[in-house]
Motif scaffolding. Structure first.
Motif, PDB file in Angstrom:
ATOM      1  N   LYS A   1       0.792  -1.125  -0.017  1.00  0.00           N
ATOM      2  CA  LYS A   1       0.589   0.389  -0.010  1.00  0.00           C
ATOM      3  C   LYS A   1       0.946   1.418  -0.360  1.00  0.00           C
ATOM      4  CE  LYS A   1      -4.618  -1.324   1.536  1.00  0.00           C
ATOM      5  NZ  LYS A   1      -5.086  -2.231   2.728  1.00  0.00           N
ATOM      6  N   GLY A   2       0.235   2.205  -0.881  1.00  0.00           N
ATOM      7  CA  GLY A   2       1.350   3.780  -0.656  1.00  0.00           C
ATOM      8  C   GLY A   2       2.211   3.054  -1.899  1.00  0.00           C
ATOM      9  N   GLU A   3       3.034   2.323  -2.204  1.00  0.00           N
ATOM     10  CA  GLU A   3       3.989   1.838  -2.885  1.00  0.00           C
ATOM     11  C   GLU A   3       4.062   2.467  -4.514  1.00  0.00           C
ATOM     12  OE1 GLU A   3       7.927  -1.337  -3.053  1.00  0.00           O
ATOM     13  OE2 GLU A   3       5.352  -1.767  -3.242  1.00  0.00           O
ATOM     14  N   VAL A   4       4.970   2.600  -5.038  1.00  0.00           N
ATOM     15  CA  VAL A   4       4.952   3.223  -6.957  1.00  0.00           C
ATOM     16  C   VAL A   4       6.315   1.460  -7.177  1.00  0.00           C
ATOM     17  CG1 VAL A   4       5.399   5.150  -8.420  1.00  0.00           C
ATOM     18  CG2 VAL A   4       4.458   5.822  -6.240  1.00  0.00           C
ATOM     19  N   VAL A   5       5.306   1.562  -7.831  1.00  0.00           N
ATOM     20  CA  VAL A   5       6.410  -0.069  -8.406  1.00  0.00           C
ATOM     21  C   VAL A   5       6.975   0.529  -9.802  1.00  0.00           C
ATOM     22  CG1 VAL A   5       6.794  -2.062  -9.208  1.00  0.00           C
ATOM     23  CG2 VAL A   5       6.263  -1.223  -7.137  1.00  0.00           C
ATOM     24  N   VAL A   6       7.642   1.045 -10.841  1.00  0.00           N
ATOM     25  CA  VAL A   6       7.472   0.981 -11.953  1.00  0.00           C
ATOM     26  C   VAL A   6       8.393  -0.181 -12.981  1.00  0.00           C
ATOM     27  CG1 VAL A   6       9.778   1.840 -13.722  1.00  0.00           C
ATOM     28  CG2 VAL A   6       8.195   3.187 -11.957  1.00  0.00           C
ATOM     29  N   VAL A   7       7.612  -1.164 -14.577  1.00  0.00           N
ATOM     30  CA  VAL A   7       8.093  -2.393 -14.776  1.00  0.00           C
ATOM     31  C   VAL A   7       8.093  -2.064 -15.716  1.00  0.00           C
ATOM     32  CG1 VAL A   7       6.921  -3.973 -15.152  1.00  0.00           C
ATOM     33  CG2 VAL A   7       5.942  -3.327 -13.326  1.00  0.00           C
ATOM     34  N   CYS A   8       9.623  -1.844 -16.017  1.00  0.00           N
ATOM     35  CA  CYS A   8       9.529  -2.020 -17.579  1.00  0.00           C
ATOM     36  C   CYS A   8      10.680  -3.227 -17.900  1.00  0.00           C
ATOM     37  CB  CYS A   8      11.232  -0.522 -16.805  1.00  0.00           C
ATOM     38  SG  CYS A   8      12.840  -1.607 -16.309  1.00  0.00           S
ATOM     39  N   GLY A   9      11.811  -3.008 -19.020  1.00  0.00           N
ATOM     40  CA  GLY A   9      11.622  -4.648 -19.851  1.00  0.00           C
ATOM     41  C   GLY A   9      11.653  -4.164 -20.920  1.00  0.00           C
ATOM     42  N   PRO A  10      12.284  -4.796 -21.835  1.00  0.00           N
ATOM     43  CA  PRO A  10      11.996  -4.729 -23.209  1.00  0.00           C
ATOM     44  C   PRO A  10       9.964  -5.254 -24.065  1.00  0.00           C
ATOM     45  CG  PRO A  10      13.063  -7.145 -23.127  1.00  0.00           C
ATOM     46  CD  PRO A  10      13.250  -5.856 -21.567  1.00  0.00           C
ATOM     47  N   SER A  11      10.464  -5.027 -25.284  1.00  0.00           N
ATOM     48  CA  SER A  11       8.869  -5.195 -25.848  1.00  0.00           C
ATOM     49  C   SER A  11       8.862  -6.283 -25.558  1.00  0.00           C
ATOM     50  CB  SER A  11       8.434  -4.305 -26.744  1.00  0.00           C
ATOM     51  OG  SER A  11       9.299  -4.857 -28.004  1.00  0.00           O
ATOM     52  N   GLY A  12       7.411  -7.090 -25.816  1.00  0.00           N
ATOM     53  CA  GLY A  12       7.525  -8.322 -25.563  1.00  0.00           C
ATOM     54  C   GLY A  12       7.613  -9.474 -24.588  1.00  0.00           C
ATOM     55  N   SER A  13       8.589  -7.797 -23.101  1.00  0.00           N
ATOM     56  CA  SER A  13       8.592  -9.114 -22.326  1.00  0.00           C
ATOM     57  C   SER A  13       7.071  -9.787 -21.843  1.00  0.00           C
ATOM     58  CB  SER A  13       9.003  -8.137 -21.967  1.00  0.00           C
ATOM     59  OG  SER A  13       8.903  -7.000 -21.001  1.00  0.00           O
ATOM     60  N   GLY A  14       6.849  -9.029 -22.007  1.00  0.00           N
ATOM     61  CA  GLY A  14       4.860  -9.270 -20.770  1.00  0.00           C
ATOM     62  C   GLY A  14       4.801  -8.050 -19.834  1.00  0.00           C
ATOM     63  N   LYS A  15       4.879  -7.302 -19.734  1.00  0.00           N
ATOM     64  CA  LYS A  15       4.773  -5.968 -18.843  1.00  0.00           C
ATOM     65  C   LYS A  15       3.113  -5.834 -18.761  1.00  0.00           C
ATOM     66  CE  LYS A  15       7.596  -2.677 -21.363  1.00  0.00           C
ATOM     67  NZ  LYS A  15       7.802  -3.501 -22.022  1.00  0.00           N
ATOM     68  N   SER A  16       2.707  -5.037 -20.010  1.00  0.00           N
ATOM     69  CA  SER A  16       1.945  -5.013 -20.314  1.00  0.00           C
ATOM     70  C   SER A  16       1.138  -5.891 -19.663  1.00  0.00           C
ATOM     71  CB  SER A  16       1.710  -4.339 -22.112  1.00  0.00           C
ATOM     72  OG  SER A  16       2.057  -3.272 -22.339  1.00  0.00           O
ATOM     73  N   THR A  17       1.437  -7.103 -20.792  1.00  0.00           N
ATOM     74  CA  THR A  17      -0.323  -8.135 -20.285  1.00  0.00           C
ATOM     75  C   THR A  17      -0.140  -8.268 -18.690  1.00  0.00           C
ATOM     76  OG1 THR A  17       0.982  -9.401 -21.633  1.00  0.00           O
ATOM     77  CG2 THR A  17      -0.141 -11.203 -20.552  1.00  0.00           C
ATOM     78  N   LEU A  18       1.555  -8.178 -17.940  1.00  0.00           N
ATOM     79  CA  LEU A  18       1.212  -8.319 -16.496  1.00  0.00           C
ATOM     80  C   LEU A  18       0.252  -7.347 -16.097  1.00  0.00           C
ATOM     81  CD1 LEU A  18       2.409 -10.084 -14.108  1.00  0.00           C
ATOM     82  CD2 LEU A  18       3.927  -8.797 -13.782  1.00  0.00           C
ATOM     83  N   ILE A  19       0.822  -6.434 -16.265  1.00  0.00           N
ATOM     84  CA  ILE A  19      -0.557  -5.231 -15.674  1.00  0.00           C
ATOM     85  C   ILE A  19      -1.827  -5.574 -15.758  1.00  0.00           C
ATOM     86  CG2 ILE A  19       0.108  -3.335 -17.429  1.00  0.00           C
ATOM     87  CD1 ILE A  19       0.330  -1.106 -14.983  1.00  0.00           C
ATOM     88  N   ARG A  20      -2.293  -6.066 -16.986  1.00  0.00           N
ATOM     89  CA  ARG A  20      -3.993  -6.093 -17.534  1.00  0.00           C
ATOM     90  C   ARG A  20      -4.649  -7.190 -17.177  1.00  0.00           C
ATOM     91  NH1 ARG A  20      -5.527  -3.298 -22.466  1.00  0.00           N
ATOM     92  NH2 ARG A  20      -6.109  -5.931 -23.850  1.00  0.00           N
TER      93      ARG A  20
END
Lengths: 250, 248
Positions: B32-51
């Motif tokens: 709670k209250g934390e800010v996490v930035v997810v990064c990585g090359p395209s196709g690494s699954g970051k958008s999939t994960l957040i969705r």
């Protein structure tokens, strides 16, 4: 030309309103009433069919798909005969030519409108549905408030074209003695006997003027829709909005 | 001392597209209250994960908890649940047929059953917060990309979410508009909002992120505080990614 004017002067009212007010309404008026009612009643049915066609539920998808394919795969005149002979048998009482024609047009047009509406829905960016679902709207709320208002607006030109087709299709009502425009022209031709070219030139003229002006209107609306859409593309800068959109972009 | 309760928790999350392993055993949490930035090359699954968090993407294995709620519980009212998850898309996805205010008011009136006046006041307050108070009656097509994205943030905030998810919120923007969106996101972070952001904005990550997750091939391969991640990445993959990012 003189003959045409003489025929119009003599029989114009029959072409426009049939025997009204001394008899039933007919002629162009009935053609128009049939087309307007036909499309107006077909639209909700078409939307329902379209929603069923894109639905993930097989029980909705298959019947709707079957109806759409069947209706689009048979000639209208054949459908008229089916309704003409089966509707009275089904209801157990005689059905007027007007009602027969209306029912036929509604079924037939609903199938075509369904495909127009479906294309309209599917041409919207997927993000629209996702954004609506992401804020918690239900499937139906998403359709009603987000998807259909945009899809139907974008589809107005296509629907107007469909209306033009419907106007032309009402002439087939002639075969089951619906007193529409073609029927009236034929009546006049039977009275005059010697002027078929003039009579049918008038008939062609009326259909053409009506359909041509509606087609022009559809084109005009289409340009407006694409202009509006262009103004809504993602990432438009204020500068881009200030410059007039070139004609080629339409 | 007990650890702070987590707002988002991924447990053994797996997703496949056919044979392609899109998410591979993701185990992670955001407090709670934390800010996490997810990064990585395209196709690494970051958008999939957040969705997967609000189930725009389904998973085949594992569990996800949001604010203590099992996201895949059979008893879950999905629409109601989604209304609690603030989500901001790369492509804004504003509703072009509605005015800016109507965009923001739509879900509060339909889902939360707020009255029109209440929703309108709230929309005005949120628009002021993202610096767009005068634009309430404009249509999305009349706004710049940066303004549209700020409206999209206001739209998500209107549902009073306990956490906000950002899926590459600045990637579709012209460079000069990135700053105004990041500014709004920073002020949210400062106000204590829990945030999960898929983004490559290193400046933003350094300034407001508590942790960075680096993803590659469907896995979180490295996590750390932004300072050490950016200055001293541990894995080869992250080193290469960061040098590629800087060479632009």
């Amino acid at each position: 030309m003189g003959d045409i004017i003489a025929i119009l002067r003599e029989h114009g009212p029959l072409l426009l309103v049939g025997q009204y007010p001394n008899g039933p309404l007919g002629g162009l008026a009935i053609t128009f009433v049939l087309s307007v009612l036909g499309v107006a009643l077909a639209l909700p049915l078409g939307i329902a069919l379209a929603l069923a066609r894109i639905s993930p539920f097989r029980w909705a998808y298959w019947p709707a798909t079957a109806v759409v394919y069947l209706m689009r795969g048979v000639p209208l005149i054949m459908l008229i005969f089916w309704v003409y002979f089966f509707l009275p048998a089904l209801l157990g009482r005689p059905v007027s030519g007007f009602s027969t024609m209306l029912v036929t047009l509604v079924i037939y047009q609903a199938a075509y409108l369904a495909e127009i509406v479906r294309a309209g829905i599917e041409s919207l960016p997927k993000g629209q549905t996702e954004a609506a679902r992401a804020v918690g709207l239900s499937y139906m709320q998403t359709m009603r408030k987000v998807v259909l208002p945009q899809a139907l607006y974008n589809m107005v030109p296509s629907m107007l074209s469909q209306f033009v087709s419907t106007i032309k299709e009402t002439s087939l009502g002639y075969v089951i003695s619906v007193h529409e425009l073609t029927f009236a022209a034929n009546q006049i031709n039977s009275t005059l006997l010697t002027k078929p070219f003039e009579v049918f030139a008038i008939l062609a003229g009326i259909y053409f003027v009506l359909c041509f002006s509606l087609t022009q209107l559809a084109r005009h609306l289409e340009r407006r829709v694409s202009r509006r859409r262009a103004g809504q593309t993602v990432g438009v800068t204020p500068q881009a909005l200030a410059t007039p959109i070139p004609a080629t972009a339409e | 001392m007990t650890p702070p309760p987590s707002m988002i928790r991924f447990e053994n999350v797996n997703k496949w597209y056919g044979d392609y392993h899109a998410l591979d055993d993701i185990d992670a949490h955001i407090a709670k209250g934390e800010v996490v930035v997810v990064c990585g090359p395209s196709g690494s699954g970051k958008s999939t994960l957040i969705r997967t968090v609000n189930r725009l993407e389904e998973i085949q294995k594992g569990k996800i908890y949001f604010d203590g709620q099992d996201v895949h519980a059979p008893s879950l009212d999905l629409n109601k649940f989604r209304s609690h998850v603030g989500f901001v898309f790369q492509s804004f996805n504003l509703f072009p047929h509605l005015s800016v205010a109507e965009n923001i008011m739509l879900a509060p009136t339909l889902v939360l059953k707020q009255s029109k006046t209440q929703a309108k006041d709230e929309a005005a307050r949120l628009l002021a917060r993202v610096g767009l108070a005068p634009k309430a009656d404009a249509y999305p097509g009349q706004l710049s990309g940066g303004q549209q994205q700020r409206v999209a943030i206001a739209r998500a905030l209107a549902m009073n979410p306990p956490a906000m998810l950002f899926d590459e919120p600045t990637s579709a923007l012209d460079p000069e508009m990135v700053g105004e969106v990041l500014q709004v996101m920073k002020s949210l972070a400062r106000d204590g909002m829990t945030m999960m952001c898929v983004t490559h904005e290193m400046g933003f990550a350094r300034e407001v992120a508590d942790r960075v997750w680096f993803m590659d091939q469907g896995r979180i391969v490295e996590t750390g505080d932004p300072e050490s991640f950016f200055s001293n990445p541990q894995t080869d993959r992250a080193q290469k990614f960061l040098s590629d990012l800087r060479s632009h």
